[in-house]
Design a protein around this motif. Sequence first.
Motif, PDB file in Angstrom:
ATOM      1  N   THR A 116      37.106  40.897  41.916  1.00 37.13           N
ATOM      2  CA  THR A 116      36.952  40.383  40.539  1.00 37.13           C
ATOM      3  C   THR A 116      36.029  39.153  40.441  1.00 37.13           C
ATOM      4  OG1 THR A 116      39.073  39.197  40.706  1.00 37.13           O
ATOM      5  CG2 THR A 116      39.110  41.367  39.633  1.00 37.13           C
ATOM      6  N   SER A 145      35.321  39.198  36.462  1.00 33.33           N
ATOM      7  CA  SER A 145      36.367  39.793  35.623  1.00 33.33           C
ATOM      8  C   SER A 145      37.684  39.041  35.831  1.00 33.33           C
ATOM      9  CB  SER A 145      36.525  41.269  36.006  1.00 33.33           C
ATOM     10  OG  SER A 145      37.539  41.849  35.238  1.00 33.33           O
ATOM     11  N   ASP A 146      38.145  38.339  34.779  1.00 35.14           N
ATOM     12  CA  ASP A 146      39.364  37.547  34.912  1.00 35.14           C
ATOM     13  C   ASP A 146      40.597  38.369  34.568  1.00 35.14           C
ATOM     14  OD1 ASP A 146      38.639  34.884  35.812  1.00 35.14           O
ATOM     15  OD2 ASP A 146      37.395  34.849  34.010  1.00 35.14           O
ATOM     16  N   GLU A 158      32.627  40.543  40.211  1.00 32.33           N
ATOM     17  CA  GLU A 158      32.432  41.217  38.921  1.00 32.33           C
ATOM     18  C   GLU A 158      32.485  40.246  37.748  1.00 32.33           C
ATOM     19  OE1 GLU A 158      31.775  44.399  38.236  1.00 32.33           O
ATOM     20  OE2 GLU A 158      31.608  44.786  40.385  1.00 32.33           O
ATOM     21  N   LEU A 162      41.450  43.243  43.508  1.00 36.14           N
ATOM     22  CA  LEU A 162      41.525  41.866  42.979  1.00 36.14           C
ATOM     23  C   LEU A 162      40.442  40.997  43.611  1.00 36.14           C
ATOM     24  CD1 LEU A 162      43.193  39.893  41.196  1.00 36.14           C
ATOM     25  CD2 LEU A 162      44.471  39.318  43.270  1.00 36.14           C
ATOM     26  N   ASP A 174      45.217  43.092  32.527  1.00 38.24           N
ATOM     27  CA  ASP A 174      45.810  43.044  33.870  1.00 38.24           C
ATOM     28  C   ASP A 174      46.263  44.448  34.247  1.00 38.24           C
ATOM     29  OD1 ASP A 174      45.420  40.311  34.055  1.00 38.24           O
ATOM     30  OD2 ASP A 174      47.401  39.834  33.238  1.00 38.24           O
ATOM     31  N   ALA A 187      39.743  47.354  35.488  1.00 35.53           N
ATOM     32  CA  ALA A 187      39.643  45.935  35.880  1.00 35.53           C
ATOM     33  C   ALA A 187      38.202  45.455  35.742  1.00 35.53           C
ATOM     34  CB  ALA A 187      40.144  45.745  37.308  1.00 35.53           C
ATOM     35  N   GLN A 188      37.254  46.268  36.165  1.00 37.12           N
ATOM     36  CA  GLN A 188      35.838  45.857  36.075  1.00 37.12           C
ATOM     37  C   GLN A 188      35.408  45.672  34.622  1.00 37.12           C
ATOM     38  OE1 GLN A 188      33.755  48.805  38.459  1.00 37.12           O
ATOM     39  NE2 GLN A 188      33.815  47.484  40.251  1.00 37.12           N
ATOM     40  N   GLU A 229      37.346  44.552  32.418  1.00 37.27           N
ATOM     41  CA  GLU A 229      38.169  43.439  31.926  1.00 37.27           C
ATOM     42  C   GLU A 229      39.044  43.868  30.734  1.00 37.27           C
ATOM     43  OE1 GLU A 229      35.929  39.931  30.765  1.00 37.27           O
ATOM     44  OE2 GLU A 229      37.032  38.702  32.217  1.00 37.27           O
TER      45      GLU A 229
END
Length: 314
Positions: free
Chosen positions: A55, A60-61, A58, A52, A31, A25-26, A28
Amino acid sequence: MAITRRKISIIGSGFTGATTALMTAQKELGDVVLVDIPDMEDPTKGKALDMLESTPVEGSDVNVTGTANYEDTAGSDVVIITAGIARKPGMSRDDLVNTNAKIMKSVTQQIVKYSPDCYIIVLTNPADAMTYAVYKESGFPKNRVIGQSGVLDTSRFRTFIAKELNLSVEDVQGFVLGGHGDDMVPLIRYSNVGGVPLTKLMSQDRIDAIVERTRKGGGEIVQLLGNGSAYYAPAASLTQMTEAILKDKKRVLPTIALLEGEYGYEDIYVGVPTVLGGDGIEKIIELDLTDDEKESFAKSVNSVRSVMQALPQD
Ligand SMILES: NC(=O)c1ccc[n+]([C@@H]2O[C@H](COP(=O)([O-])OP(=O)(O)OC[C@H]3O[C@@H](n4cnc5c(N)ncnc54)[C@H](O)[C@@H]3O)[C@@H](O)[C@H]2O)c1
Ligand SMILES: O=C(O)C[C@H](O)C(=O)O
């Protein structure tokens, strides 16, 4: 058609699964869906929500969700299997084979049902045999079932060399061949620091000590942790492999791949250098080995074969 984000499902929300979810996740990469058994649904949701909520910091989307329902994994691009039990001090990875083989069977059926086109990366130990079990159960082509061992083992090897020489980890190259066990084969002839052969920089005694520490690297962490096994470096390794696939990077990385004649072996998943890209394992790189290296590799392959004999035959 609108372009949508990639989807990564991670089966098992324990130490390695949760850490991998955070790292992917970090970065990106897509999902993230974190999956565990129904008894663990709330903690899994809690971990995912906590990630979440990191994010925005970070930048990150990506979405991160937790679930016990495989429907939520539908259409994943990459599925990472970390489900199963880990060893405790005094145990070998091979002691996990019976329990984890059953878990591989059930999780693979669910993965295939909801993500028939995904790439599967297997972490669960004993990793070579578990990757083979997932390959058989999935019915996927061999390039789409990939095991993790060599990125981690090589990373340990590189760490120890960099620390010993007080040089950048970035410049240390090397890789480890064979099964993810104590007889894995760190290849000295193919190891260098910024192109300078390792043997020019270090005495044979020190090299031998580092090879031995690398082989026992997982056990060293198990002893220190006392109740579980390594997860930061394993998660970083899984993240690098996921990135190689999702970004079609064509990285040359050691992975657990199905041998069909390469290196003289058939029908076995074991660690070898590969090209990892948008089509999973795109190539196995065959190196010329010396007689000593061949002998060490054969020993490691034999260990993997003996663990595979414990796999259910149905
Ligand atoms: N190949 C490698 O390099 C490597 C590195 C580190 C860990 N491992 C292995 O990875 C595995 C996981 O390690 P960990 O530290 O994350 O363990 P952990 O105990 O922290 O987490 C395992 C998780 O799997 C879950 N689980 C069990 N059965 C499941 C099922 N049927 N479906 C979904 N989830 C299920 C558990 O509830 C638990 O949350 C172990 O087998 C360990 O030996 C391999
Ligand atoms: O050593 C273990 O049991 C976990 C993992 O395989 C590792 O190498 O850290």
